[in-house]
Write an enzyme that holds these catalytic residues in place. Structure first.
Site, short mmCIF file in Angstrom:
data_model
loop_
_atom_site.label_atom_id
_atom_site.label_comp_id
_atom_site.label_asym_id
_atom_site.label_seq_id
_atom_site.Cartn_x
_atom_site.Cartn_y
_atom_site.Cartn_z
N ARG A 37 0.91 -1.16 -0.12
CA ARG A 37 -0.15 0.10 0.01
C ARG A 37 0.83 1.23 0.16
O ARG A 37 0.39 2.43 -0.40
CB ARG A 37 -0.85 0.23 1.18
CG ARG A 37 -2.06 -1.05 1.06
CD ARG A 37 -3.22 -0.72 2.16
NE ARG A 37 -4.43 -1.38 1.66
CZ ARG A 37 -5.42 -1.68 2.63
NH1 ARG A 37 -5.20 -1.34 3.49
NH2 ARG A 37 -6.59 -2.20 1.94
N LYS A 197 -13.11 -9.17 9.53
CA LYS A 197 -13.88 -8.06 9.53
C LYS A 197 -15.43 -8.25 9.26
O LYS A 197 -15.90 -7.79 8.33
CB LYS A 197 -13.49 -6.83 8.41
CG LYS A 197 -12.21 -6.19 9.03
CD LYS A 197 -11.72 -5.10 8.19
CE LYS A 197 -10.48 -4.46 8.31
NZ LYS A 197 -9.99 -3.53 7.58
N GLY A 348 -5.47 -5.58 2.18
CA GLY A 348 -4.01 -5.18 2.89
C GLY A 348 -3.68 -6.68 3.33
O GLY A 348 -2.49 -7.02 3.26
N GLY A 371 -12.38 -4.57 1.50
CA GLY A 371 -13.82 -3.98 1.57
C GLY A 371 -13.94 -3.20 0.52
O GLY A 371 -15.20 -3.35 -0.19
P1 ADP Z 1 -8.00 -8.05 4.28
O1 ADP Z 1 -7.01 -6.85 5.02
O2 ADP Z 1 -7.23 -8.64 3.21
O3 ADP Z 1 -9.21 -7.09 3.74
P2 ADP Z 1 -9.29 -8.41 6.98
O4 ADP Z 1 -8.60 -7.42 7.44
O5 ADP Z 1 -10.69 -8.59 6.88
O6 ADP Z 1 -8.61 -8.80 5.46
O7 ADP Z 1 -8.72 -9.69 7.81
C1 ADP Z 1 -7.34 -10.22 7.92
C2 ADP Z 1 -7.04 -11.04 9.29
O8 ADP Z 1 -7.89 -11.93 9.49
C3 ADP Z 1 -5.86 -11.53 9.36
O9 ADP Z 1 -4.94 -10.63 9.90
C4 ADP Z 1 -5.89 -12.86 10.08
O10 ADP Z 1 -4.92 -13.26 11.05
C5 ADP Z 1 -7.33 -12.90 10.58
N1 ADP Z 1 -8.03 -14.16 10.40
C6 ADP Z 1 -8.19 -15.02 9.48
N2 ADP Z 1 -8.76 -15.92 9.77
C7 ADP Z 1 -9.02 -15.89 11.31
C8 ADP Z 1 -9.40 -16.80 12.37
N3 ADP Z 1 -9.85 -18.16 12.09
N4 ADP Z 1 -9.44 -16.45 13.51
C9 ADP Z 1 -8.77 -15.33 13.87
N5 ADP Z 1 -8.36 -14.23 12.87
C10 ADP Z 1 -8.43 -14.73 11.65
C1 3PG Z 2 -8.90 -1.91 4.58
O1 3PG Z 2 -7.78 -2.26 5.31
O2 3PG Z 2 -9.77 -2.59 4.16
C2 3PG Z 2 -8.98 -0.36 4.80
O3 3PG Z 2 -8.02 0.36 5.09
C3 3PG Z 2 -10.18 0.12 5.66
O4 3PG Z 2 -10.05 0.01 6.69
P1 3PG Z 2 -11.39 -0.23 7.63
O5 3PG Z 2 -12.08 -1.38 7.44
O6 3PG Z 2 -10.87 -0.40 9.28
O7 3PG Z 2 -12.18 0.92 7.57
MG MG Z 3 -7.10 -6.02 6.89
#
Ligand code: ADP
Ligand code: 3PG
Ligand code: MG
Length: 393
Positions: A37, A197, A348, A371
């Protein structure tokens, strides 16, 4: 078409406020685990500094509740110093007389990074007064934060309403690539959705049913769905207030004849055992918390991945940052990379995963948005893009 920084003239000496998404994966010690990023907004920063603009960068990091030194953007400033030839400065605030002073002192062609915008509650409240205060420090506003362009916040949305504005080069690239991929998705279109999330992404999943032919749900996201189906989740991370919507999504998918695949086996960790005993199980009973998907789930998911003509993936399938729970995410990353389908991977942490498992170069389009890319695929635009002025042609 939105106005881009290439349409701006007379940038020399101007203070350009640039919203970026520096919400990078970071460990407890402030070490940046993936710099994608940061790397991806360098062209925009260079474009502006080359024209002798005075560049002020704004970003959020994580989801802090008020000021929290663990969520400081200072480590990002250190990383920017390595990546840019110009002078990069940092200040531990976003508004106030000190910020005003430092921006006044900022030399042409140099960069100042402000502190985490989420240290201020006004950011997520999309407070107009807060935005007006920040706007008073600058001349032009640029949004290059595709990853958070779905958030209607003060520095991503409100600022654009009070200053002449444009999008950055990363935002332009993301819009171009994702628009192309979603215009006529190649079918079957498989969406793999995981991560943690659940609270903010579950609403988008509901709409994704219409877009995709098959949804694969893994990661922490899966347990809320499993619970909605009446399956055992033990002590896994769930989102109590989202069980009902998860149930509705499952019903909606069934009615529409769309497939939703959930994990059928797990890597569970005993939450009552002080050593955190790890077990491979089909059912998450008692004190077990699911931290990764098991081999049967990997095989089940791979079958759909192999059949797909288009794949979108956001959200790791387990807590992959810990090698004990990385197998599911690694295997799925490899399957997506080797699939015959057109592949898009975003987020991310998900981009950190494909870099960790060294498959990023086999992905057709790597998006900085998690998201954000989900919402863009679903709606074809995002609030922080909409608010930018149209290009005059
Ligand atoms: P992205 O950043 O790709 O959009 P998210 O921020 O939604 O993804 O989620 C990423 C996090 O989810 C990772 O740091 C990972 O450790 C966590 N995660 C995935 N599966 C699990 C689980 N079963 N229990 C706890 N945390 C988890
Ligand atoms: C992301 O990592 O998806 C963006 O930076 C948005 O973060 P947020 O879901 O905490 O608003
Ligand atoms: Mg994330």
């Amino acid at each position: 078409m939105k106005r881009t920084i290439k349409d701006l003239v007379g940038l020399k000496g101007k203070v350009v406020l640039v919203r970026v998404d520096f919400n990078v994966p970071m460990d407890e010690g402030g070490r940046i685990l993936d710099d994608t990023r940061i790397k991806n907004v360098i062209p925009t920063i260079k474009f502006l500094t080359d024209q002798q603009a005075r560049v002020v960068l704004l970003s959020h990091l994580g989801r802090p509740k008020g000021f929290d030194t663990k969520k400081s953007l200072y480590p990002v400033a250190l990383e920017l110093m390595k990546k840019l030839d110009c002078n990069v400065d940092f200040i531990n605030a976003v508004v106030g007389s000190q910020v005003k002073k430092r921006i006044k002192q900022l030399k042409e062609g140099n960069v100042l990074l402000l502190e985490n915008t989420r240290f201020y509650k006004e950011e997520d409240a999309c407070d107009m007064e807060f935005a007006r205060e920040i706007a008073s420090y600058g001349d032009i506003y640029v949004n290059d934060a595709f990853g958070s362009a779905h958030r209607k916040n003060a520095t991503g949305f409100a600022l654009a309403r009070v200053l002449p504005n444009a999008i950055g080069l990363l935002m332009e690239k993301e819009i171009e690539n994702l628009s192309f991929a979603i215009k006529e998705p190649k079918r079957p279109f498989v969406a793999i959705l995981g991560g943690a999330k659940v609270d903010t992404k579950i609403k988008i999943i509901e709409k994704f049913i219409e877009k995709a032919d098959c949804l694969i749900i893994g990661g922490a996201m899966a347990y809320t769905f499993m619970l909605a189906k009446g399956e055992m989740v033990g002590m896994s991370k769930i989102q109590e207030d989202k069980i009902e919507i998860a149930r509705e999504i499952l019903e909606k998918a069934e009615a529409a004849g769309k497939k939703i695949l959930l994990p059928v086996d797990h890597i569970g960790v005993s939450t009552s055992d002080s050593k955190g005993k790890i077990e491979k199980v089909d059912k998450l009973k008692g004190d077990l918390a699911g931290y990764d998907i098991g081999e049967k789930s990997i095989e089940l998911f791979k079958k759909e991945i192999d059949k797909a003509s288009q794949i979108f993936w956001n959200g790791p399938l387990g807590m992959f940052e810990n090698p004990k729970f990385s197998n599911g995410t690694k295997k799925i990353a490899e399957a997506v990379a080797n699939a015959k389908a057109f592949t898009i991977v975003g987020g991310g942490d998900t981009v950190n995963a494909i870099n960790t498992f060294k498959v990023a170069d086999k992905i057709d389009f790597v998006s900085t948005g998690g998201g954000a890319s989900m919402e863009f695929i679903e709606q074809g635009t995002l609030p922080c893009i909409e608010v930018i002025q149209q290009k005059i042609v």
